[in-house]
Design a protein around this motif. Structure first.
Motif, PDB file in Angstrom:
ATOM      1  N   GLU A  39      76.350  23.271 -46.243  1.00 39.60           N
ATOM      2  CA  GLU A  39      77.665  22.754 -46.609  1.00 39.60           C
ATOM      3  C   GLU A  39      77.911  21.388 -45.979  1.00 39.60           C
ATOM      4  O   GLU A  39      78.494  20.499 -46.593  1.00 39.60           O
ATOM      5  CB  GLU A  39      78.734  23.750 -46.153  1.00 39.60           C
ATOM      6  N   ASP A  85      74.023  28.654 -44.534  1.00 38.82           N
ATOM      7  CA  ASP A  85      74.981  28.216 -45.554  1.00 38.82           C
ATOM      8  C   ASP A  85      75.927  27.154 -44.997  1.00 38.82           C
ATOM      9  O   ASP A  85      76.279  26.198 -45.694  1.00 38.82           O
ATOM     10  CB  ASP A  85      75.777  29.413 -46.072  1.00 38.82           C
ATOM     11  N   LYS A  86      76.319  27.314 -43.750  1.00 39.15           N
ATOM     12  CA  LYS A  86      77.225  26.340 -43.133  1.00 39.15           C
ATOM     13  C   LYS A  86      76.537  24.993 -42.959  1.00 39.15           C
ATOM     14  O   LYS A  86      77.138  23.932 -43.210  1.00 39.15           O
ATOM     15  CB  LYS A  86      77.699  26.866 -41.776  1.00 39.15           C
ATOM     16  N   GLN A 135      74.566  18.930 -47.330  1.00 43.27           N
ATOM     17  CA  GLN A 135      74.451  18.777 -48.778  1.00 43.27           C
ATOM     18  C   GLN A 135      73.020  18.400 -49.194  1.00 43.27           C
ATOM     19  O   GLN A 135      72.774  17.365 -49.825  1.00 43.27           O
ATOM     20  CB  GLN A 135      75.438  17.715 -49.282  1.00 43.27           C
ATOM     21  N   SER A 156      79.948  17.778 -37.463  1.00 49.05           N
ATOM     22  CA  SER A 156      79.611  17.494 -38.864  1.00 49.05           C
ATOM     23  C   SER A 156      78.255  16.836 -39.068  1.00 49.05           C
ATOM     24  O   SER A 156      78.116  15.911 -39.862  1.00 49.05           O
ATOM     25  CB  SER A 156      80.716  16.631 -39.501  1.00 49.05           C
ATOM     26  N   THR A 166      68.220  24.609 -50.235  1.00 51.38           N
ATOM     27  CA  THR A 166      68.380  25.376 -49.006  1.00 51.38           C
ATOM     28  C   THR A 166      67.358  26.505 -49.014  1.00 51.38           C
ATOM     29  O   THR A 166      67.248  27.236 -50.006  1.00 51.38           O
ATOM     30  CB  THR A 166      69.800  25.964 -48.911  1.00 51.38           C
TER      31      THR A 166
END
Length: 429
Positions: A118, A114-115, A121, A397, A125
């Protein structure tokens, strides 16, 4: 190969894109692979438009954890299966209610996925999955035709491990096929029935091997000692996990897919109070029985009642419900984690615009082996793997930040993939 390690077969209907000649870059951001042919040496050239989403080739699920569920009738086996998979399996309070084998797929909960989604994008998933196979409850004498469970044991021979559900609570409103629960006795009944089922398999193979050995067949001569050892143990009703067979002997028996040679997880169906408080006498009795047998097994306490209630709730409601009961995690999560631990499995990720996906591998797998989970061509033509650890990927990131900070690495064929690695494979077919 490790005696407990199984090679998992790919599912059917695998659609693979035509691989172009020359050096190919595989950016597994999606199942389309973003496969393209650079005009010259491998460079950072833009890829053509991706395949239509619905036409994307399916991955090769070569390492999907598969668990076979066994147990006496009315121990919470099918209730657990229904809760885990939301399948419409029979779960009535009646012996032999599960007449047909049931197969269900369960997503592996992993907050790391999930991270990553995030950050990246992606269009979609895709978590790793676990396959559960539920069969009718076994009873004493199943190997001689009692009940219906023995009829379906063949359906769990291709699983990687056995989940043995044992009832560890008393309830007059829920009948027990043996009268009253007795975890040690119930465990022995199932073990004996599995051993006798395996014995039938071994006896057939042993008869053929003995005849072939008389003709000096090399393969038969090589496997005969292992078959003789297995036959001796199983004839005494002793499961192979307690027979003391060597790794080499177990390897020679692997083709028979013997149930008692598989790793075992004990799913102890307990009362709600025991999950957040002290263990009861029944659960302690099960732990003592497992310890006495010297098994390399894990016991996962769960409440079938709670799991069935959790299945009806949203993700947010599940967290609140578990918290109100003083329970840290659902039985499903703990069961899957125990399965991964027992079988020595890890997870790595691919992350791109098309897709963020989790892939299951064995601990110690090299980068080419990990690439082969996606597609065999990735392993055959492996060049290198761009690699970023999960903490670095999150801290910076994504790919761009990781490369700018110098934490992205180019790993070769000898690299051992670590749990949580984010990978992009380069290969040449």
């Amino acid at each position: 190969m490790h005696p407990g390690r199984q090679t998992l077969r790919p599912l059917p209907d695998l659609k693979v894109p035509k691989i172009l000649h020359g050096p190919t870059i595989a950016s597994r951001g999606g199942t389309d692979g973003t496969l393209f042919l650079p005009p010259g040496p491998i460079q950072r050239t833009p890829s053509p438009p991706p395949l239509p989403f619905e036409a994307a080739p399916k991955p090769n699920p070569a390492f999907m954890l598969r668990l076979g569920i066994v147990g006496l009738p009315n121990v919470g086996k099918s209730t657990l299966f229904n809760a885990l998979t939301a399948a419409k399996a029979e779960a009535a309070n009646y012996p032999f209610c599960t007449v047909e084998p049931n197969v269900g797929m369960v997503e592996v909960p992993d907050p790391r996925l999930d991270k990553l989604a995030e950050i990246v994008q992606p269009k979609r998933t895709v978590p790793a999955v676990v396959q559960f196979v539920d069969i009718a409850g076994l009873v004493k004498g199943a190997s001689q035709g009692e009940g219906l469970g023995n009829k379906f044991l063949q359906n769990i021979r291709e699983t990687d491990a056995i989940v043995h559900v044992i009832r560890c609570f008393a309830d007059d409103d829920v009948t027990h096929v043996m009268g009253q629960p007795d975890p040690a006795r119930d465990k022995e009944i199932i073990e004996l029935e599995l051993a006798l089922s395996d014995l039938a398999q071994v006896e057939k193979r042993l008869d053929k091997a003995r005849r072939a050995a008389k003709a000096n067949d090399k393969e038969a001569l090589a496997e005969l000692p292992a078959l003789e050892a297995a036959n001796a143990a199983l004839s005494e009703g002793k499961p192979l996990w307690r027979a003391g067979l060597s790794a080499d002997e177990l390897e020679k028996l692997a083709g028979l897919q013997l149930l008692t040679a598989k790793p075992v997880l004990y799913a102890a169906n307990v009362t709600d109070a025991e999950l957040s408080g002290d263990e009861g006498a029944y659960l302690k009795a099960l732990r003592a029985a497992v310890a006495a047998g010297g098994e390399n097994a894990q016991i996962v306490p769960f409440s079938a009642k709670i799991e069935s209630e959790l299945a009806e709730l949203s993700a947010e409601e599940r967290v609140e419900f578990l918290s109100s009961l003083g329970i840290e995690s659902a039985g499903l999560d703990r069961l899957i984690r125990a399965g991964y631990s027992l079988l020595g499995l890890d997870t790595y990720f691919t992350a791109g615009e098309q897709e963020v996906r989790a892939w299951t591998i064995h601990k110690g797998d090299t980068a080419p082996k990990a690439a082969g989970v996606i597609h065999t061509d990735f392993e055959k033509g492996f060049i290198r793997a761009e690699t970023v650890s999960y903490p670095d990927f999150v801290a910076h990131s994504g790919w761009k930040g990781a490369k700018e900070k110098g934490v992205a690495r180019s790993e070769g064929k000898e690299y051992i993939v670590q749990d949580g690695d984010v990978l992009l494979f380069r290969f040449n077919v």
